[in-house]
Design a protein around this motif. Sequence first.
Motif, PDB file in Angstrom:
ATOM      1  N   GLY A 115     -10.411   5.597   4.914  1.00 36.66           N
ATOM      2  CA  GLY A 115      -9.382   5.488   5.965  1.00 36.66           C
ATOM      3  C   GLY A 115      -9.926   5.953   7.186  1.00 36.66           C
ATOM      4  O   GLY A 115      -9.889   5.418   8.325  1.00 36.66           O
TER       5      GLY A 115
ATOM      6  N   THR B 121      -6.118   1.192   8.383  1.00 35.96           N
ATOM      7  CA  THR B 121      -6.799   2.221   9.085  1.00 35.96           C
ATOM      8  C   THR B 121      -6.748   3.701   8.194  1.00 35.96           C
ATOM      9  O   THR B 121      -7.448   4.466   8.441  1.00 35.96           O
ATOM     10  N   MET B 122      -5.386   3.742   7.590  1.00 36.05           N
ATOM     11  CA  MET B 122      -5.253   5.223   7.009  1.00 36.05           C
ATOM     12  C   MET B 122      -4.353   4.952   5.613  1.00 36.05           C
ATOM     13  O   MET B 122      -3.215   4.223   6.033  1.00 36.05           O
ATOM     14  N   PHE B 123      -4.757   5.096   4.519  1.00 34.81           N
ATOM     15  CA  PHE B 123      -3.889   4.860   3.316  1.00 34.81           C
ATOM     16  C   PHE B 123      -2.353   5.583   3.509  1.00 34.81           C
ATOM     17  O   PHE B 123      -2.308   6.732   3.761  1.00 34.81           O
TER      18      PHE B 123
ATOM     19  N   GLU C  42       0.841  -1.164   0.132  1.00 33.18           N
ATOM     20  CA  GLU C  42      -0.022   0.039  -0.073  1.00 33.18           C
ATOM     21  C   GLU C  42       0.760   1.118   0.090  1.00 33.18           C
ATOM     22  O   GLU C  42       0.494   2.141  -0.512  1.00 33.18           O
TER      23      GLU C  42
ATOM     24  N   VAL D 297      -6.792   0.311   0.051  1.00 31.91           N
ATOM     25  CA  VAL D 297      -7.769   0.807   1.134  1.00 31.91           C
ATOM     26  C   VAL D 297      -8.025  -0.028   2.343  1.00 31.91           C
ATOM     27  O   VAL D 297      -8.671  -0.048   3.017  1.00 31.91           O
TER      28      VAL D 297
ATOM     29  N   THR E 193     -10.530   7.751  -0.976  1.00 30.91           N
ATOM     30  CA  THR E 193      -9.661   6.937   0.082  1.00 30.91           C
ATOM     31  C   THR E 193      -9.248   7.146   1.252  1.00 30.91           C
ATOM     32  O   THR E 193      -9.424   6.378   2.268  1.00 30.91           O
ATOM     33  N   GLU E 194      -8.780   8.440   1.512  1.00 26.42           N
ATOM     34  CA  GLU E 194      -8.539   8.962   2.772  1.00 26.42           C
ATOM     35  C   GLU E 194      -9.921   8.891   3.876  1.00 26.42           C
ATOM     36  O   GLU E 194      -9.651   8.583   4.930  1.00 26.42           O
TER      37      GLU E 194
ATOM     38  N   GLN F 289     -12.714   3.898   8.677  1.00 28.65           N
ATOM     39  CA  GLN F 289     -12.103   2.783   9.299  1.00 28.65           C
ATOM     40  C   GLN F 289     -11.631   2.832  10.636  1.00 28.65           C
ATOM     41  O   GLN F 289     -11.751   2.183  11.608  1.00 28.65           O
TER      42      GLN F 289
ATOM     43  N   GLN G  29       0.294   3.452   7.779  1.00 36.06           N
ATOM     44  CA  GLN G  29      -0.348   2.262   8.570  1.00 36.06           C
ATOM     45  C   GLN G  29       0.921   1.527   9.508  1.00 36.06           C
ATOM     46  O   GLN G  29       2.235   1.626   8.984  1.00 36.06           O
TER      47      GLN G  29
ATOM     48  N   ASN H  33      -3.309   3.359  12.729  1.00 33.34           N
ATOM     49  CA  ASN H  33      -2.693   4.542  12.165  1.00 33.34           C
ATOM     50  C   ASN H  33      -1.386   5.031  12.984  1.00 33.34           C
ATOM     51  O   ASN H  33      -1.334   5.089  14.155  1.00 33.34           O
TER      52      ASN H  33
END
Length: 285
Positions: free
Chosen positions: A142, A202-204, A124, A199, A138-139, A145, A207, A218
């Motif tokens: 994240g 927790t965050m693109f 990723e 994706v 995408t963000e 999530q 991680q 994150n």
Amino acid sequence: MGWGKGGGPDPNDPAALLDQLMGSTRNLTETEKATTRPPWEEQDCCPDFLAALCPTQLFTLSQKRSELPPCEHAVHNPSIRAEFQRAKLPILATYQHQLLDKLRNMVQQMDERVVKAIDRVKLEAASVDLEPGLKKATEALGELQATIAALVSRAEEAGDEGDVETAEKSLADVDELTKQKKMLEAQLAATKEFNPMRVTGTMFGQQDVCPVCCSVTNTKDELNNERHREGQMHIGWTQIREETIRLEKRTREVKDVKGDSGGGGGGRRSDGGGSGGGSGGGGLS
């Protein structure tokens, strides 16, 4: 006897503490003790718990996430465990060896999951830059999530504290956000440049994989990381790893003692080993 959360003895009950220190037969006469079966024979006690710990019982609030089946034994009583271990029966060594084999297998499988998760996170992080619109979506996914993960942790904490209302509300919020997450994922999937590998977590691009329990967090969200470390999954897997190390250390110590004695049975034993010395000598307690 008083009982606390999870069916265990109440630590504030003096009778329960005395049972744990002196045994449940402390008030019986010698004649009564001779004719009374010990509690681990009378009740459906978990052998793993008698040996040290029951892995399933570590994840009472995270059963589905732990992927462990429910324990088939009903009783996990610390007082009975303490009394059983004081008895130093040969069967204790058997239970401990069986538990060690189980824990080793669990740790190996978890370590394999950690390696795969790290590879996924690296993939990723190495992904090419996305179009502004796709990157923004995408963000947002994240962030959703991360919020879901925080709510799940909050529900676990509330459950531990007996706050059913907060736990149920948090889980209801999780269900609602999960619906939004699925809708956003569907929108992203419709984009021709969408790559599902980008994706997860927790965050693109930001991680981290926990080497203990394989949770993906994150790296910049310290609050969520703290909740993760205090959560049942992380604490449970920490206990599993620590108990594996402890049992392995005791196994080595027992082997060293046997090696020093030359394997002979002629040495005097203060516990009256006798004919049972062969089995009891392998104990890890």
